[in-house]
Design an enzyme around this catalytic site. Structure first.
Site, PDB file in Angstrom:
ATOM      1  N   ARG A  67     -64.615  31.661  26.255  1.00  0.00           N
ATOM      2  CA  ARG A  67     -63.144  31.866  26.849  1.00  0.00           C
ATOM      3  C   ARG A  67     -63.106  30.636  27.858  1.00  0.00           C
ATOM      4  O   ARG A  67     -62.041  29.781  27.771  1.00  0.00           O
ATOM      5  CB  ARG A  67     -63.008  33.015  27.633  1.00  0.00           C
ATOM      6  CG  ARG A  67     -62.531  34.234  27.043  1.00  0.00           C
ATOM      7  CD  ARG A  67     -63.072  35.461  27.437  1.00  0.00           C
ATOM      8  NE  ARG A  67     -64.587  35.480  27.234  1.00  0.00           N
ATOM      9  CZ  ARG A  67     -65.035  35.809  26.069  1.00  0.00           C
ATOM     10  NH1 ARG A  67     -64.504  36.377  25.145  1.00  0.00           N
ATOM     11  NH2 ARG A  67     -66.485  35.879  25.994  1.00  0.00           N
ATOM     12  N   THR A  68     -63.981  30.569  28.766  1.00  0.00           N
ATOM     13  CA  THR A  68     -63.597  29.606  29.984  1.00  0.00           C
ATOM     14  C   THR A  68     -63.565  28.102  29.396  1.00  0.00           C
ATOM     15  O   THR A  68     -62.853  27.400  29.907  1.00  0.00           O
ATOM     16  CB  THR A  68     -64.860  29.694  30.912  1.00  0.00           C
ATOM     17  OG1 THR A  68     -65.173  31.109  31.264  1.00  0.00           O
ATOM     18  CG2 THR A  68     -64.734  28.746  32.303  1.00  0.00           C
ATOM     19  N   LYS A  96     -83.848  13.119  28.568  1.00  0.00           N
ATOM     20  CA  LYS A  96     -84.861  12.005  28.648  1.00  0.00           C
ATOM     21  C   LYS A  96     -85.304  11.941  30.142  1.00  0.00           C
ATOM     22  O   LYS A  96     -85.965  11.058  30.555  1.00  0.00           O
ATOM     23  CB  LYS A  96     -84.019  10.694  28.350  1.00  0.00           C
ATOM     24  CG  LYS A  96     -83.461  10.764  26.931  1.00  0.00           C
ATOM     25  CD  LYS A  96     -82.786   9.338  26.906  1.00  0.00           C
ATOM     26  CE  LYS A  96     -81.677   9.144  25.856  1.00  0.00           C
ATOM     27  NZ  LYS A  96     -80.504   8.115  26.152  1.00  0.00           N
ATOM     28  N   ARG A 117     -69.876  24.444  34.161  1.00  0.00           N
ATOM     29  CA  ARG A 117     -70.475  25.711  34.045  1.00  0.00           C
ATOM     30  C   ARG A 117     -72.129  25.324  34.183  1.00  0.00           C
ATOM     31  O   ARG A 117     -72.505  24.359  33.273  1.00  0.00           O
ATOM     32  CB  ARG A 117     -70.401  26.746  33.091  1.00  0.00           C
ATOM     33  CG  ARG A 117     -71.220  27.897  32.731  1.00  0.00           C
ATOM     34  CD  ARG A 117     -70.892  29.046  31.734  1.00  0.00           C
ATOM     35  NE  ARG A 117     -69.423  29.474  32.389  1.00  0.00           N
ATOM     36  CZ  ARG A 117     -69.095  30.374  31.827  1.00  0.00           C
ATOM     37  NH1 ARG A 117     -69.390  31.113  30.506  1.00  0.00           N
ATOM     38  NH2 ARG A 117     -67.977  31.047  32.081  1.00  0.00           N
ATOM     39  N   HIS A 145     -67.520  32.908  40.040  1.00  0.00           N
ATOM     40  CA  HIS A 145     -66.853  32.362  38.886  1.00  0.00           C
ATOM     41  C   HIS A 145     -65.260  32.452  39.599  1.00  0.00           C
ATOM     42  O   HIS A 145     -64.571  33.189  38.924  1.00  0.00           O
ATOM     43  CB  HIS A 145     -66.960  33.462  37.712  1.00  0.00           C
ATOM     44  CG  HIS A 145     -66.342  33.042  36.376  1.00  0.00           C
ATOM     45  ND1 HIS A 145     -65.597  31.805  36.175  1.00  0.00           N
ATOM     46  CD2 HIS A 145     -66.622  33.431  35.145  1.00  0.00           C
ATOM     47  CE1 HIS A 145     -65.481  31.527  34.641  1.00  0.00           C
ATOM     48  NE2 HIS A 145     -66.039  32.641  34.285  1.00  0.00           N
TER      49      HIS A 145
END
Ligand code: CP
Length: 323
Positions: A67-68, A96, A117, A145
């Site tokens: 969703r986000t 790397k 996120r 959130h």
């Protein structure tokens, strides 16, 4: 990438600011997001597509999301901006050995804002400290959130016409949930409500957080049994028992079925109850509840789009059209 917007940074505006924590927002800033989201729902697509024309927004997802990420990326495109980024850090030069700090600095060369996120608490704040462009926290570990908080507030306002005088139950994993403490804090800023924290003992809200919220004036009652509260609630906000937050799989298995909402549960609730859930759900809400008028969780996810359009346009300084 320097901002070329005509937006103005005033004490109250979100323009050119990061959104790391709901605790950083004033009451007026929260209300501005809700009002702008409502405008976004009414704007014609062609008008919306001019708001952030020629901007670029980076979408950096170091942790899975449906969703986000997708609602942010749709919002970016609806506003006429370009989206760059990744949904898997394994395809980046972090593999790397490049540092998180250098990664964020590099992205600032290519984007006017970053949506991020990350699975580790605090990384949104670290990114905002490194970045020369605004960073929007799309969830950091078990911490916060804030854009979910804002779409939850928008959903409640649309459903009840107010953010005041409500009895709101929070059920399930209150210990690891990154949505609940911020939502209670924001609701308390906006109105006078009653909160019921309902969880198994092992997943109770941390005592320190409950005490902080009480110190802010929140009226909180705690318990383990939903049947003691279900009949008096206006809103029941259910959370998933989050497998990824447990160190012990056996402990997760012991707790995962603690609560299951089905038609029988809702027979004891108010007809006007709003059953909310940030999603994803596993088995805590039975599928046959989806058809009931109390089921609000899909609308809630739908509101992610106008709310994230509002956040992006306020931060990047777009014009939102007439009232
Ligand atoms: N509610 C929420 O954050 O869902 P996703 O994890 O799918 O983004």
């Amino acid at each position: 990438m320097p901002s070329t917007s005509t937006g103005k940074k005033t004490a109250h505006s979100l323009f050119n600011r990061s959104l790391v924590s709901i605790y950083d927002l004033s009451k007026q800033q929260i209300l501005d997001v809700l009002t702008t989201a409502s405008k976004m729902e009414r704007l014609k697509p062609e008008a919306k597509a001019k708001i952030l024309a020629h901007k670029t927004v980076a979408s950096l997802f170091f942790e899975p999301s449906t969703r986000t990420r997708l609602s942010f990326e749709a919002a970016i495109q609806n506003l006429g901006a370009n989206v760059i980024g990744f949904s898997d850090e394994n395809v980046t030069s972090l593999k790397k050995g490049e540092s998180f700090s250098d990664t964020i600095k590099m992205v600032c060369n290519y984007a006017h804002a970053i949506v991020m996120r990350h699975p580790i608490t605090g990384h949104a704040r670290i990114a905002a400290g490194e970045a020369s462009v605004p960073v929007i926290n799309a969830g950091d570990g078990t911490n916060e959130h804030p854009t979910q908080n804002l779409l939850d507030l928008y959903t409640i306002k649309k459903r009840f016409g107010r953010l005041n005088g409500l009895k709101i139950g929070f059920l399930g994993d209150l210990k690891f949930s990154r949505t609940i403490k911020g939502l209670v804090h924001a609701l308390n800023k906006l109105g006078d409500n009653e909160y019921y924290f309902i969880a198994p003992h092992q997943l109770r809200m941390e005592e320190g957080i409950t005490q902080t919220l009480k110190g802010e004036g929140c009226k909180i009652l705690e318990g383990e049994h939903l049947e003691n509260f279900i009949g008096l609630l206006d809103i029941l906000y259910v959370t998933r028992i989050q497998r990824e937050r447990f160190d012990s799989h056996a402990e997760y298995e012991r707790l995962r079925g603690s609560y299951q909402i089905d038609k029988g549960t809702l027979a004891r609730a108010k007809k006007t109850l709003a059953l909310m859930h940030p999603l994803p759900r596993i088995d805590e809400i039975s599928r046959d509840v989806d058809e009931l008028p109390q089921a609000t969780y899909f609308q809630q996810a739908h509101h992610g789009l106008p709310v994230r359009e509002a956040i992006l346009s306020l931060i990047l300084g777009g014009k939102h059209g007439k009232n």
